[in-house]
Motif scaffolding. Structure first.
Motif, PDB file in Angstrom:
ATOM      1  N   HIS A   1      29.893  23.675  22.399  1.00  0.00           N
ATOM      2  CA  HIS A   1      30.858  23.683  23.510  1.00  0.00           C
ATOM      3  C   HIS A   1      30.264  24.463  24.681  1.00  0.00           C
ATOM      4  N   PHE A   2      30.562  23.973  25.898  1.00  0.00           N
ATOM      5  CA  PHE A   2      30.133  24.667  27.125  1.00  0.00           C
ATOM      6  C   PHE A   2      31.404  25.116  27.850  1.00  0.00           C
ATOM      7  N   LEU A   3      31.601  26.427  27.874  1.00  0.00           N
ATOM      8  CA  LEU A   3      32.891  26.989  28.285  1.00  0.00           C
ATOM      9  C   LEU A   3      32.875  27.620  29.666  1.00  0.00           C
ATOM     10  N   LYS A   4      31.840  27.409  30.437  1.00  0.00           N
ATOM     11  CA  LYS A   4      31.757  28.066  31.756  1.00  0.00           C
ATOM     12  C   LYS A   4      32.949  27.691  32.638  1.00  0.00           C
ATOM     13  N   SER A   5      33.333  26.435  32.652  1.00  0.00           N
ATOM     14  CA  SER A   5      34.433  25.977  33.516  1.00  0.00           C
ATOM     15  C   SER A   5      35.760  25.873  32.772  1.00  0.00           C
ATOM     16  N   LYS A   6      35.759  26.259  31.500  1.00  0.00           N
ATOM     17  CA  LYS A   6      36.987  26.174  30.706  1.00  0.00           C
ATOM     18  C   LYS A   6      37.570  27.562  30.499  1.00  0.00           C
ATOM     19  N   VAL A   7      38.026  28.141  31.603  1.00  0.00           N
ATOM     20  CA  VAL A   7      38.633  29.475  31.573  1.00  0.00           C
ATOM     21  C   VAL A   7      40.034  29.374  32.173  1.00  0.00           C
ATOM     22  N   LYS A   8      41.008  29.874  31.453  1.00  0.00           N
ATOM     23  CA  LYS A   8      42.382  29.899  31.952  1.00  0.00           C
ATOM     24  C   LYS A   8      42.888  31.331  31.923  1.00  0.00           C
ATOM     25  N   LEU A   9      43.185  31.845  33.122  1.00  0.00           N
ATOM     26  CA  LEU A   9      43.666  33.221  33.235  1.00  0.00           C
ATOM     27  C   LEU A   9      45.159  33.286  32.941  1.00  0.00           C
ATOM     28  N   ASN A  10      45.603  34.470  32.575  1.00  0.00           N
ATOM     29  CA  ASN A  10      47.038  34.708  32.469  1.00  0.00           C
ATOM     30  C   ASN A  10      47.642  34.815  33.872  1.00  0.00           C
ATOM     31  N   PRO A  11      48.942  34.569  34.024  1.00  0.00           N
ATOM     32  CA  PRO A  11      49.556  34.709  35.345  1.00  0.00           C
ATOM     33  C   PRO A  11      49.402  36.128  35.872  1.00  0.00           C
ATOM     34  N   PRO A  12      49.327  36.317  37.185  1.00  0.00           N
ATOM     35  CA  PRO A  12      49.234  37.662  37.757  1.00  0.00           C
ATOM     36  C   PRO A  12      50.427  38.516  37.329  1.00  0.00           C
ATOM     37  N   THR A  13      50.193  39.808  37.270  1.00  0.00           N
ATOM     38  CA  THR A  13      51.236  40.750  36.849  1.00  0.00           C
ATOM     39  C   THR A  13      51.582  41.680  38.014  1.00  0.00           C
ATOM     40  N   ASN A  14      52.634  42.492  37.806  1.00  0.00           N
ATOM     41  CA  ASN A  14      53.098  43.454  38.816  1.00  0.00           C
ATOM     42  C   ASN A  14      53.298  42.773  40.188  1.00  0.00           C
ATOM     43  N   VAL A  15      53.915  41.624  40.171  1.00  0.00           N
ATOM     44  CA  VAL A  15      54.157  40.892  41.422  1.00  0.00           C
ATOM     45  C   VAL A  15      55.350  41.531  42.121  1.00  0.00           C
ATOM     46  N   THR A  16      55.143  42.007  43.347  1.00  0.00           N
ATOM     47  CA  THR A  16      56.205  42.661  44.128  1.00  0.00           C
ATOM     48  C   THR A  16      56.196  42.112  45.546  1.00  0.00           C
ATOM     49  N   VAL A  17      57.351  42.210  46.197  1.00  0.00           N
ATOM     50  CA  VAL A  17      57.484  41.775  47.589  1.00  0.00           C
ATOM     51  C   VAL A  17      58.302  42.824  48.334  1.00  0.00           C
ATOM     52  N   LYS A  18      57.872  43.140  49.545  1.00  0.00           N
ATOM     53  CA  LYS A  18      58.580  44.135  50.344  1.00  0.00           C
ATOM     54  C   LYS A  18      58.353  43.864  51.819  1.00  0.00           C
ATOM     55  N   ASN A  19      59.238  44.443  52.626  1.00  0.00           N
ATOM     56  CA  ASN A  19      59.154  44.300  54.074  1.00  0.00           C
ATOM     57  C   ASN A  19      58.290  45.431  54.621  1.00  0.00           C
ATOM     58  N   GLY A  20      57.188  45.075  55.299  1.00  0.00           N
ATOM     59  CA  GLY A  20      56.267  46.081  55.808  1.00  0.00           C
ATOM     60  C   GLY A  20      56.736  46.707  57.104  1.00  0.00           C
ATOM     61  N   SER A  21      56.018  47.741  57.528  1.00  0.00           N
ATOM     62  CA  SER A  21      56.352  48.430  58.781  1.00  0.00           C
ATOM     63  C   SER A  21      56.119  47.548  59.994  1.00  0.00           C
ATOM     64  N   ASP A  22      55.323  46.486  59.843  1.00  0.00           N
ATOM     65  CA  ASP A  22      55.064  45.566  60.949  1.00  0.00           C
ATOM     66  C   ASP A  22      56.071  44.423  60.995  1.00  0.00           C
ATOM     67  N   SER A  23      57.193  44.547  60.247  1.00  0.00           N
ATOM     68  CA  SER A  23      58.267  43.540  60.190  1.00  0.00           C
ATOM     69  C   SER A  23      57.828  42.252  59.508  1.00  0.00           C
ATOM     70  N   ASN A  24      56.686  42.282  58.841  1.00  0.00           N
ATOM     71  CA  ASN A  24      56.247  41.116  58.074  1.00  0.00           C
ATOM     72  C   ASN A  24      56.589  41.302  56.601  1.00  0.00           C
ATOM     73  N   LEU A  25      56.592  40.202  55.866  1.00  0.00           N
ATOM     74  CA  LEU A  25      56.900  40.235  54.443  1.00  0.00           C
ATOM     75  C   LEU A  25      55.596  40.214  53.657  1.00  0.00           C
ATOM     76  N   TRP A  26      55.408  41.209  52.774  1.00  0.00           N
ATOM     77  CA  TRP A  26      54.160  41.355  52.029  1.00  0.00           C
ATOM     78  C   TRP A  26      54.390  41.147  50.541  1.00  0.00           C
ATOM     79  N   LEU A  27      53.566  40.243  49.966  1.00  0.00           N
ATOM     80  CA  LEU A  27      53.570  39.994  48.529  1.00  0.00           C
ATOM     81  C   LEU A  27      52.281  40.569  47.938  1.00  0.00           C
ATOM     82  N   SER A  28      52.392  41.283  46.832  1.00  0.00           N
ATOM     83  CA  SER A  28      51.205  41.857  46.177  1.00  0.00           C
ATOM     84  C   SER A  28      51.289  41.604  44.678  1.00  0.00           C
TER      85      SER A  28
END
Length: 324
Positions: free
Chosen positions: A105-132
């Protein structure tokens, strides 16, 4: 001759109905372990022993964690210590008694990551919406973000960004409800993967409550159904009234105009037909009326009456009215 044909038929049937050897399919999960399964064509009839190793491994051991279905082994999660090993060839072997099935088997392109964690959203000081968010090996990962407003359809994912774990929405509308998700995969600089992770759990920002929106939509749908039923009932009632009762004729009567205070001519505010108007056209000579006192009858009275009788064809005619 007949016996030979029967033997040949049994041999062919045996090859047709013989069990198809299991095919092993492997995927690198979150650069932590190799996930292999061999139940693509259904659950095997026997329990196979699984062994997997990368090229260059000095120690080859049996699968430490089997996946089973109906008490039959159908897969294996085999960890490995170095993420770079996925660029090497991976070997698998299934054994059952004297039967051995080995694959590369050649697995270089067969990688599946887990979904991102610690996903948060907040309103920044510049009045924009920031997702991290947080993801493994951020320098080797590219991410996509999608969001929707007020429970509408999900928008098109943003262009994939590499080496960053944040996303900005410029000047969001405060009374709108924003729902955001992010997913990741290994980017081309680190051996691009063909598999995206699953979308992360959605995070919500905004003053609009999704529960209230759903309740409002449900209320509108209920009222629409009620109005539809009431409208259909009224329509049926009107049809029954037309079928069982005489039709009511509506006659429009013009409004009689209000006569002016000073009437100069009644013809100005009464409209008569032409023929009727001509029938009311009179041409009579005026006749003056005068009073006189009663006097004894004499020759003069007969003279006056004869004079009046003689003048009846004239324009003015005097009529005497006796006064008692």
């Amino acid at each position: 001759m007949m016996l030979t044909r029967l033997l040949l038929l049994f041999c062919l049937a045996g090859h047709v109905f013989a069990e198809e050897p299991p095919d092993v399919d492997c995927l690198v999960v979150h650069l932590k372990y190799v996930h292999c399964t061999w139940n693509k064509h259904g659950t095997p009839e026997v329990n196979y022993t699984f062994t997997g190793w990368f090229h260059g491994d000095k120690v080859i051991t049996e699968c430490p964690t089997y996946l089973s279905e109906n008490n039959t082994n159908t897969g294996c999660n085999q960890p490995y210590d170095d993420p770079v090993k996925r660029f090497n060839t991976f070997y698998t072997r299934l054994e059952h008694g004297e039967k051995k099935i080995q694959r590369e088997h050649f697995l270089k392109s067969k990688v599946k990551l887990n979904p991102p964690t610690n996903v948060t959203v907040k309103n920044g000081s510049d009045s924009n919406l920031w997702l991290s968010w947080v993801q493994i090996f951020p320098n080797c990962v590219e991410s996509e973000v999608r969001y929707r407003i007020n429970n509408r359809k999900w928008g098109t994912p943003s262009p994939a960004s590499t080496g960053t774990q944040s996303y900005c929405i410029n000047l969001p509308i405060r009374n709108y409800r924003y729902e955001l998700q992010v997913r990741s995969r290994v980017w081309s600089g680190c051996g691009q993967s063909d598999f995206w992770s699953e979308w992360s759990e959605p995070v919500v920002w905004g003053s609009n409550n999704g529960t209230a929106t759903n309740q409002m939509n449900n209320s509108m749908s209920v009222w629409s159904a009620v109005l539809g039923v009431v409208g259909a009932f009224i329509l049926i009632l009107l049809v029954m009234m037309l079928l069982h009762h005489e039709r009511i004729r509506i006659i429009f009567i013009p409004v009689v105009p209000k006569p002016p205070l000073k009437l100069h001519n009644t013809e100005d505010w009464f409209e008569f037909p032409k023929g009727l108007k001509e029938s009311f056209n009179y041409n009579e000579r005026p006749c003056s009326v005068r009073e006189y006192c009663h006097v004894p009858q004499s020759d003069s009275e007969s003279s006056d009456c004869s004079t009046c009788s003689a003048n009846t064809d004239q324009t003015d005619c005097s009529v005497t009215i006796p006064v008692n």
